[in-house]
Design a protein around this motif. Sequence first.
Motif, PDB file in Angstrom:
ATOM      1  N   LEU A 400      45.213  -2.992 121.628  1.00 37.20           N
ATOM      2  CA  LEU A 400      45.408  -1.536 121.550  1.00 37.20           C
ATOM      3  C   LEU A 400      44.132  -0.868 121.050  1.00 37.20           C
ATOM      4  N   ARG A 401      43.735   0.187 121.726  1.00 39.00           N
ATOM      5  CA  ARG A 401      42.628   1.050 121.286  1.00 39.00           C
ATOM      6  C   ARG A 401      43.195   2.454 121.104  1.00 39.00           C
ATOM      7  N   VAL A 402      42.879   3.063 119.984  1.00 38.73           N
ATOM      8  CA  VAL A 402      43.336   4.428 119.700  1.00 38.73           C
ATOM      9  C   VAL A 402      42.109   5.317 119.524  1.00 38.73           C
ATOM     10  N   ASP A 403      41.930   6.253 120.427  1.00 37.01           N
ATOM     11  CA  ASP A 403      40.880   7.271 120.285  1.00 37.01           C
ATOM     12  C   ASP A 403      41.539   8.523 119.734  1.00 37.01           C
ATOM     13  N   SER A 404      41.256   8.849 118.484  1.00 36.08           N
ATOM     14  CA  SER A 404      42.001   9.907 117.805  1.00 36.08           C
ATOM     15  C   SER A 404      41.090  10.726 116.910  1.00 36.08           C
ATOM     16  N   TRP A 405      41.598  11.881 116.513  1.00 31.40           N
ATOM     17  CA  TRP A 405      40.893  12.692 115.512  1.00 31.40           C
ATOM     18  C   TRP A 405      41.841  13.129 114.395  1.00 31.40           C
ATOM     19  N   VAL A 406      43.064  12.599 114.412  1.00 32.03           N
ATOM     20  CA  VAL A 406      44.072  13.086 113.472  1.00 32.03           C
ATOM     21  C   VAL A 406      44.446  12.012 112.457  1.00 32.03           C
ATOM     22  N   SER A 407      44.964  12.465 111.334  1.00 28.85           N
ATOM     23  CA  SER A 407      45.486  11.585 110.292  1.00 28.85           C
ATOM     24  C   SER A 407      46.548  12.367 109.543  1.00 28.85           C
ATOM     25  N   THR A 408      47.235  11.715 108.635  1.00 30.86           N
ATOM     26  CA  THR A 408      48.245  12.403 107.837  1.00 30.86           C
ATOM     27  C   THR A 408      47.621  13.605 107.139  1.00 30.86           C
ATOM     28  N   GLY A 409      48.245  14.761 107.317  1.00 30.89           N
ATOM     29  CA  GLY A 409      47.745  15.989 106.704  1.00 30.89           C
ATOM     30  C   GLY A 409      46.909  16.852 107.625  1.00 30.89           C
ATOM     31  N   THR A 410      46.552  16.351 108.821  1.00 35.04           N
ATOM     32  CA  THR A 410      45.774  17.156 109.767  1.00 35.04           C
ATOM     33  C   THR A 410      46.572  18.380 110.213  1.00 35.04           C
ATOM     34  N   GLU A 411      45.931  19.531 110.227  1.00 38.04           N
ATOM     35  CA  GLU A 411      46.575  20.723 110.768  1.00 38.04           C
ATOM     36  C   GLU A 411      46.093  20.949 112.189  1.00 38.04           C
ATOM     37  N   VAL A 412      47.028  20.955 113.111  1.00 36.68           N
ATOM     38  CA  VAL A 412      46.726  21.220 114.516  1.00 36.68           C
ATOM     39  C   VAL A 412      46.912  22.718 114.737  1.00 36.68           C
ATOM     40  N   THR A 413      45.830  23.395 115.112  1.00 32.51           N
ATOM     41  CA  THR A 413      45.888  24.852 115.256  1.00 32.51           C
ATOM     42  C   THR A 413      46.173  25.247 116.697  1.00 32.51           C
ATOM     43  N   GLN A 414      46.398  26.546 116.878  1.00 34.36           N
ATOM     44  CA  GLN A 414      46.689  27.077 118.205  1.00 34.36           C
ATOM     45  C   GLN A 414      45.432  27.323 119.027  1.00 34.36           C
ATOM     46  N   PHE A 415      44.253  27.112 118.435  1.00 29.31           N
ATOM     47  CA  PHE A 415      43.028  27.534 119.095  1.00 29.31           C
ATOM     48  C   PHE A 415      42.547  26.585 120.189  1.00 29.31           C
ATOM     49  N   PHE A 416      43.000  25.334 120.155  1.00 27.10           N
ATOM     50  CA  PHE A 416      42.409  24.337 121.037  1.00 27.10           C
ATOM     51  C   PHE A 416      43.471  23.543 121.786  1.00 27.10           C
ATOM     52  N   ASP A 417      42.994  22.767 122.750  1.00 32.42           N
ATOM     53  CA  ASP A 417      43.856  21.864 123.491  1.00 32.42           C
ATOM     54  C   ASP A 417      44.632  20.992 122.505  1.00 32.42           C
ATOM     55  N   PRO A 418      45.936  20.762 122.755  1.00 32.59           N
ATOM     56  CA  PRO A 418      46.759  20.058 121.760  1.00 32.59           C
ATOM     57  C   PRO A 418      46.673  18.537 121.807  1.00 32.59           C
ATOM     58  N   LEU A 419      45.622  17.981 122.431  1.00 30.82           N
ATOM     59  CA  LEU A 419      45.477  16.523 122.490  1.00 30.82           C
ATOM     60  C   LEU A 419      45.248  15.957 121.094  1.00 30.82           C
ATOM     61  N   LEU A 420      46.103  15.024 120.693  1.00 33.79           N
ATOM     62  CA  LEU A 420      45.979  14.387 119.376  1.00 33.79           C
ATOM     63  C   LEU A 420      45.217  13.075 119.459  1.00 33.79           C
ATOM     64  N   CYS A 421      45.541  12.292 120.459  1.00 30.43           N
ATOM     65  CA  CYS A 421      44.894  10.989 120.585  1.00 30.43           C
ATOM     66  C   CYS A 421      45.159  10.428 121.962  1.00 30.43           C
ATOM     67  N   LYS A 422      44.468   9.337 122.248  1.00 27.73           N
ATOM     68  CA  LYS A 422      44.693   8.578 123.473  1.00 27.73           C
ATOM     69  C   LYS A 422      45.028   7.155 123.063  1.00 27.73           C
ATOM     70  N   LEU A 423      46.115   6.639 123.633  1.00 30.25           N
ATOM     71  CA  LEU A 423      46.517   5.262 123.380  1.00 30.25           C
ATOM     72  C   LEU A 423      46.141   4.436 124.597  1.00 30.25           C
ATOM     73  N   ILE A 424      45.306   3.431 124.407  1.00 29.61           N
ATOM     74  CA  ILE A 424      44.833   2.597 125.509  1.00 29.61           C
ATOM     75  C   ILE A 424      45.287   1.169 125.256  1.00 29.61           C
ATOM     76  N   VAL A 425      46.110   0.644 126.141  1.00 28.73           N
ATOM     77  CA  VAL A 425      46.565  -0.740 126.010  1.00 28.73           C
ATOM     78  C   VAL A 425      46.037  -1.560 127.173  1.00 28.73           C
ATOM     79  N   THR A 426      45.872  -2.839 126.916  1.00 32.02           N
ATOM     80  CA  THR A 426      45.458  -3.751 127.983  1.00 32.02           C
ATOM     81  C   THR A 426      46.448  -4.909 128.046  1.00 32.02           C
ATOM     82  N   GLY A 427      46.520  -5.513 129.210  1.00 31.82           N
ATOM     83  CA  GLY A 427      47.367  -6.685 129.405  1.00 31.82           C
ATOM     84  C   GLY A 427      46.779  -7.540 130.508  1.00 31.82           C
ATOM     85  N   SER A 428      47.204  -8.766 130.572  1.00 32.01           N
ATOM     86  CA  SER A 428      46.696  -9.649 131.629  1.00 32.01           C
ATOM     87  C   SER A 428      47.310  -9.302 132.980  1.00 32.01           C
ATOM     88  N   THR A 429      48.453  -8.598 132.953  1.00 33.27           N
ATOM     89  CA  THR A 429      49.094  -8.115 134.173  1.00 33.27           C
ATOM     90  C   THR A 429      49.523  -6.675 133.941  1.00 33.27           C
TER      91      THR A 429
END
Length: 1223
Positions: A400-429
């Motif tokens: 698992l790879r997590v590309d994120s900018w948030v943590s407990t206590g982060t305030e997500v404002t109305q000014f920007f795109d609401p993307l919190l993180c990307k979850l990237i998983v890999t598997g053999s199939t």
Amino acid sequence: MSLNSEYTSHKLLVANRGEIAVRIIRTAQRLGIATVAIYTSSDALSPHVAIADEAAHLQNYAGDQQQLASESKLYLSSATIISICKQHRVTMVHPGYGFLSENEEFALSVEAAQMIWLGPQPDVIRIMGLKHEARHLAANAGLQLVPGSQGLVNTLDEALNIANTIGFPVILKATAGGGGMGLIVCQNGSDLSKYFIGAQERATSMFRNGGVFIERYYPAARHIEIQVFGNGLGDVVHMGERECSVQRRHQKVVEETPSPFVTGHSGLREDMCNAAVKLCRAIKYASAGTVEFLVDDESGEFFFLEMNTRIQVEHAITEAIHPGLDLIEMMVAQGIAQQSEARGLDHANQSMMQAIYDKNLAESRIHAIEARVYCENPSEGFKPSPGILQLVEFPKEIWLRVDSWVSTGTEVTQFFDPLLCKLIVTGSTREQAVSRMVQVLKACKVFGPPNNLAYLASICNSTVFKKGKATTRFLDNFDFSPSAFTVLSAGIEMTIQDLPGRRIGLGIPRSGPMDSQAFSAANILAGNTPETEALEIVSATVKINGKEVPMWARLAVSENGILDIAVLPGPGFRIYLAIRGGFPEVPQYLGSKSTSMGLGGYQGRSLRVGDQLSFGSQSSSEQDEIDPIAFLLPKSLIPVYPQDWVIKVLAGPYDDALILTPEGNAKFYSTKWFISSSSNRMGIRLESDQSLDWARHTGGEGGSHPSNILDNGYALGTVNVNGDTPVILTNEGPDMGGYVCLCTVATGERWKLGQLSPGSTVTFRKISWQDAQACMKDSLRWIETVQAVIAGSQPHAGFIDGALEGEGRELSGILLYQAGDSAILVEYGEMRLDFVLRVRVHALESEVRKRNIKGIWSFAPCIRSTLCHYDPSVISQADVLAVLLNTERSLPDSALDLQFFGRKITFPIVLDDQWCRDALQRYMRTTRNSAVYLPSNIDYLARNNGLEGGVDEALQKLMDSAWLVFGVGFYLACPFLVPIDPRCRLVGQKMNPSRTYTPSGAVGIAGPVAAIYPVISPGGYQLFGRTLPAWQTWGKGPDFASDRPWLLQPFDQVFFEPVSEERYLEIEQEFNAGQYKFKIEPAVFSMAAYITFTDSIQQEIAEFKRKQAEGTAREEARETELLREWQAQKAVKAPPTVLVDDTGMVVGTSVTSSISASIWKIKCQPEDVIQSADDILVILEAMKTEINILAGEENVGKVVKSLGKGIREGASVQVGDILAWFE
């Protein structure tokens, strides 16, 4: 590891924010490149700012007009960013994605300033950014295009002709658009006529280019893109395809590689990749890019859509299937190479070898999937959901790879795109990767406002997705019903509470339900344990789908059903709504889910319109539809709520003739006290025409009023007298303070406090501790009976055991007072500040803690006392008394033998700061304009303490001594400090009345004690400076922890270090971001050393106290006169007023904003008549999403009288702001 010098000589500015900024900075750090972050006010605490080597606030560099722009537009200010680059000596700029990443002018500006642009050539950005020109280039390169217009379409007639030629449905596209914005699907000519002009206007507004073109719309198609990289010299490699067919609102949600569709169609990958490379070679493309294709789901035929000349959001899955690949590093290397003689990466460079990528693709050993986690509500049309993330926990897996900018206590404002993180998983199939993605989505904890985690899990768990059959229309009719309810109307205060709340002490409110009996019964009826979190709501009637149903019942509400709770006048005040399973996505804060003072619960506040809360899985039956009343509690078990209440209390701690006269005491207990309408969860204010008969004239060192004392711990449910007003301190009340407490409500009677409604009355009846235990047993027996009845069995027989009553004990200088049935107040000596007494209190507490007595759970130490909290179900009052007395006898006879280990902690402070001065100006404007302590608290402190040197001498004295932490409590671990040097102990009265606003970190004095305010709050201390608060809500920073968000403890020593306001602002930002580290070193407080020191300066102390007494007498006399004058002015009645809005008109009905957003377009004007409930009044924009505010059925036929205050296009609004008035 040695770093490449061609990297380390550079400095990189990231012209972006969020997860992509963090991701770019991480690569730069690995390469040894210094970094610069840019940010706006709401992003000041974001991780990209914290981890960068340098950071620049965009508004500090913006021009006057730009400073007024919305935050999102500041990231689009090319001139501002270039100015920052020059000042910080930046050598290269990476734009990330979005914002200016595909802006030709910005790229040219970067290059003109002699910096490296980490992206493709500016002219390529321009050509490929205008999609109609990109189509032309693609056609010339031999790529097949989606049928559509040959260029821009300028008129509606032209649009209709083209659409009729290529056939409906068609899609209108903004040529400069991107990210799924600027797209409108038209099913027929009527749609096209309706939307064409609007599409041009929207394109002009969003992209500053009104050009649109038309393409044939394929409802069932695949969206597949090819990752390419070029060296600008004609050499281009590809890394394979990514399938991005799973989209909502034309924006990608789930991406994967390799594409299951391409894998199933032999030769398709090779053809598509060759076409992408062919196009890029034709334009000698440089850097990373993506060529996007539309693929017919039936034939496999593919058409060129567009090219994105930047790094893509989903680039991580391509990196995942090519181990070791870092596209950001390649972009940096290409940028540097372009400045060399080679003019680009050598075709023989390993990263430009197609054979390596082909080998990885051919072997297909890795399958990667990415899911985008957004702060949005899928069940409300993907409405953005700004707010505070109260818990963020990602699972840790090697795959698992997590590309994120948030943590407990982060305030997500109305000014920007609401993307919190990307979850990237890999598997053999692919099957393994899908399974892992479902596992991760269910394991992720991102609790706060609604997000799409459950939606993503539902997608990945669906049969269509598992089979790889998803097309671009897959989500259009995707069935997703969250286990949740939405607040349609918030009504009066509605909060989440649980039992027993927080039992921490330190001024952290216990919270929990005001009526624990009704709360527990509601949970039992719902099938929960009595302690499970539930909703506390003011008294109400309940309806399901319009049909009234009874209270004290188990109710079944069907899917899409409406539970209507309306205010009910009369006895009783609060009801409790429990839902089976509680609210699993409301996280605990300090061990409880209860809402309290901006902490815990949902967003730390009462619920509002639009809030959505998830609950556990539910089941219903056809019977529920017929009869929603599943179980009704027998009437014999339902409590009766009278209008006139009698509540049983235990006397003390100050129920004696030293405080009230015997007649006054009798009068207090015989009076019918009226419940004030200003009561709340902090305290219930009592009113009467009877005055209290005090046995003394002043509170001595505690204050001028007889209700004042030097210090006192407060028990839950104690009757605290503030001036002449009794207040029952309840669940959010302070745990210590400077007012007397006459009696305390018995634990078994505290539930009644939750049902005291304004206008009802209460009379107090004294009982013994033994009677209180019986009362508590009765309340527990009632709960057991409710459980038994609901379970269909006979209730268990209750029992009462005896307990020794302890009204008060004395032992040579120590007094022990009863403080309810679960606390004992321990007092030492006379009511005055005395280090010897405070040391004795600390020694007692320390020794009791060492003994680890079961049932004693907390102490609340003050100057000369401590309140011992215990659990009477575990230990009796008599046993606690014995423990305290035996422990006291075991202590050394002389305090000289005592010493305590603590810490020396340095706090930066701004003396006589602008923020505290502003608080005083507010006070003078809104509360009281003339007092002995106005206009300057510091000037008053100088006069009150007889300091001839005025303000300067006062401030110098306050800095000359170390301060000893005497106590931590009151509210949110507020520290109370006393100067160790007696010559520096300034005194001052409390402001009367108190301020309504005090900045966090303000430092003030009342009596001989100073306090550091932990949060913005009311207050009455005399302010002399501002430092950092000793409280960090989310426990961020090296000196805090999530389970210990407070810094100080008794017998720490505080040293203040003056700093400028400019430096303070820098330190404050570091502190708020969790980056500031206090200067801390071990320290020992020795009573022997202290006595030796004070003995050596006795003459100076005496002279200081003499002048202090004279100054205090003068100022008290002045204040008496000034207070009399102010009270006389206040008594003059103002003429009656009519409630009006800010325009001066009488308030009518209104429509309010349902979200924090910016106003994009106002669609109504004064005098407009509302024709339909669907009339659009205002269009809001938040997180790149339009939100239509509709008139509503209730306003049909009404006239728009005016817009709300400050409502204009471009303005920001908050939840609840009035948008328009009607009459």
